[in-house]
Design an enzyme around this catalytic site. Structure first.
Site, PDB file in Angstrom:
ATOM      1  N   SER A 176       0.833  -1.205   0.000  1.00  0.00           N
ATOM      2  CA  SER A 176       0.000   0.000   0.000  1.00  0.00           C
ATOM      3  C   SER A 176       0.868   1.255   0.000  1.00  0.00           C
ATOM      4  CB  SER A 176      -0.929   0.012   1.222  1.00  0.00           C
ATOM      5  OG  SER A 176      -0.174   0.041   2.419  1.00  0.00           O
TER       6      SER A 176
ATOM      7  N   ASP B 102       5.301  -7.686   2.542  1.00  0.00           N
ATOM      8  CA  ASP B 102       4.397  -6.973   3.436  1.00  0.00           C
ATOM      9  C   ASP B 102       3.706  -7.972   4.352  1.00  0.00           C
ATOM     10  OD1 ASP B 102       2.239  -5.138   4.427  1.00  0.00           O
ATOM     11  OD2 ASP B 102       2.941  -3.868   2.795  1.00  0.00           O
TER      12      ASP B 102
ATOM     13  N   ASP C 273       7.607  -9.732   7.943  1.00  0.00           N
ATOM     14  CA  ASP C 273       7.655  -8.848   9.095  1.00  0.00           C
ATOM     15  C   ASP C 273       9.112  -8.408   9.191  1.00  0.00           C
ATOM     16  OD1 ASP C 273       8.006  -7.762  11.642  1.00  0.00           O
ATOM     17  OD2 ASP C 273       6.783  -9.258  12.650  1.00  0.00           O
ATOM     18  N   VAL C 274       9.387  -7.109   9.077  1.00  0.00           N
ATOM     19  CA  VAL C 274      10.782  -6.664   9.010  1.00  0.00           C
ATOM     20  C   VAL C 274      11.504  -6.769  10.347  1.00  0.00           C
ATOM     21  CG1 VAL C 274      10.454  -5.183   6.998  1.00  0.00           C
ATOM     22  CG2 VAL C 274      10.162  -4.221   9.310  1.00  0.00           C
TER      23      VAL C 274
ATOM     24  N   TYR D  62       8.909   8.258  16.478  1.00  0.00           N
ATOM     25  CA  TYR D  62       8.928   8.259  15.011  1.00  0.00           C
ATOM     26  C   TYR D  62      10.114   9.053  14.479  1.00  0.00           C
ATOM     27  CZ  TYR D  62       7.116   8.592  10.241  1.00  0.00           C
ATOM     28  OH  TYR D  62       6.957   8.515   8.871  1.00  0.00           O
TER      29      TYR D  62
ATOM     30  N   LYS E 280      13.253   7.686  12.138  1.00  0.00           N
ATOM     31  CA  LYS E 280      13.532   8.220  10.806  1.00  0.00           C
ATOM     32  C   LYS E 280      14.835   9.015  10.781  1.00  0.00           C
ATOM     33  CE  LYS E 280       9.932   6.462   8.806  1.00  0.00           C
ATOM     34  NZ  LYS E 280      10.087   5.388   7.784  1.00  0.00           N
TER      35      LYS E 280
ATOM     36  N   THR F  29      -2.194   9.130   1.950  1.00  0.00           N
ATOM     37  CA  THR F  29      -2.268   7.671   2.010  1.00  0.00           C
ATOM     38  C   THR F  29      -3.494   7.285   2.846  1.00  0.00           C
ATOM     39  OG1 THR F  29      -0.913   7.511   4.009  1.00  0.00           O
ATOM     40  CG2 THR F  29       0.249   7.519   1.899  1.00  0.00           C
TER      41      THR F  29
END
Length: 258
Positions: A15, A36, A57-58, A162, A166, A197
Site C-alpha cells: 500500500s 508486506d 515482518d521486518v 517516530y 527516521k 495515504t
C-alpha cells in the site's frame, strides 16, 4: 542503472508509497517481490504487476532472508526499497507527573525496531545478495532506497519515537553508502512530507482534514500523492550518479512544533 530483467524487493509494498514504487519499478521492467504483512493487498498487487508476494515482518530476520533469496532466485536482485514502517504519537512526559504516564517505552522500542532496525536488517541482507551480481558498465551491482520522513528533521510534539527512527535512517545513509561502495552498491534515502495515504481515512471529514493539512505546505498547498514520491524513489535506483544522498520530497514544508 537499467533494471530491465532484474528483480526488485519492496518492503511495505502492499500500500501507499511502497505500492506506488512497486508499480513504477515493474513498469521499468523489474520483477517485483512485494514484501508486506498485508497478504490480501500484497497478493493482489503482485498479480497486477506480474510480481510475487512475500509475507514479511521486518523484525523477523528469517522472513527477510527468505524474501531476499526468493527475489534473487527470480533474477539478479538489483533494486530494493525499504518502505515498511509504523507511526506513533505520545508526549515524553505525561500531564500528571507520574512515572506511569511517561512515554510508553515498549512502544518506543517497537517503532525503532520496525522503522530503523528493520530497514538496516533488510539493507544488510539484500546488499549481501546484490554483492554477488555481475557489475554493470559503471561497476554497479545494485541500488537501495530507504524511506525516512521530514519528521527526521522537523519532528513535532509527540513524535519522539517516530522522529528518532527516521532520524536514524537519515543518519545511516552516508556511512552505509560508503560501506556498500566497496561492493558496487548505491544507497540513498527519500524523506517524504505529508503524503495522501489511507492513514487519513476516507469520506468528507477525512478530505476536509487533508485539505487543512495541505495549507501548511509551502507550494503546492496540498498533500503529496504516492506516485510523486515513487518517481523519486525510482530515480534514486536508476540514476547511476546518485549516491549517499537524502532527498526531501515535501512541497517545501517545514513542520511546525504541532
Amino acid at each position: 542503472m537499467d533494471i530491465t530483467g532484474a528483480s526488485a524487493l519492496v518492503t511495505g509494498g502492499a500500500s501507499g508509497i511502497g505500492a506506488a514504487a512497486a508499480r513504477q519499478l515493474a513498469a521499468k521492467g523489474a520483477t517485483v517481490v512485494v514484501a508486506d504483512l498485508q497478504a490480501e493487498r500484497g497478493e493482489a498487487l503482485a498479480e497486477e504487476i506480474g510480481g510475487v508476494f512475500a509475507r514479511v515482518d521486518v523484525t523477523d530476520t528469517a522472513a527477510i532472508e527468505a524474501a531476499v533469496t526468493a527475489a534473487a532466485e527470480i533474477a539478479p536482485l538489483r533494486a530494493v526499497v525499504n518502505s515498511a514502517g509504523i507511526g506513533w504519537a505520545q508526549r515524553t512526559v505525561g500531564r500528571d507527573g507520574e512515572f506511569g504516564s511517561a512515554h510508553d517505552l515498549e512502544a518506543y522500542k517497537r517503532v525503532i525496531a520496525i522503522n530503523l532496525v528493520g530497514t538496516f536488517d533488510v539493507t544488510r541482507l539484500a546488499a549481501t545478495a546484490m554483492s554477488r551480481n555481475e557489475p554493470d558498465v559503471d561497476g554497479c551491482r545494485g541500488a537501495i532506497c530507504n524511506l525516512a520522513s521530514v519528521a527526521a528533521f522537523d519532528g513535532q510534539i509527540g513524535q519522539a519515537a517516530y522522529s528518532s527512527s527516521k532520524g536514524g535512517v537519515v543518519g545511516m545513509t552516508l556511512p552505509v553508502a560508503r560501506d556498500l561502495a566497496a561492493v558496487g552498491i548505491r544507497l540513498n534515502t527519500v524523506a517524504p512530507g505529508l503524503i495522501d495515504t489511507p492513514i487519513y481515512g476516507e469520506g468528507p471529514d477525512a478530505e476536509a482534514f487533508k485539505a487543512k493539512l495541505g495549507e501548511s505546505v509551502l507550494f503546492p498547498k496540498r498533500l503529496g500523492v504516492p506516485d510523486e514520491l515513487a518517481s523519486m524513489v525510482v530515480e534514486t535506483i536508476t540514476n547511476s550518479y546518485l549516491n549517499g544522498e537524502v532527498v526531501r520530497v515535501d512541497g517545501g514544508i517545514r513542520m511546525p512544533p504541532r
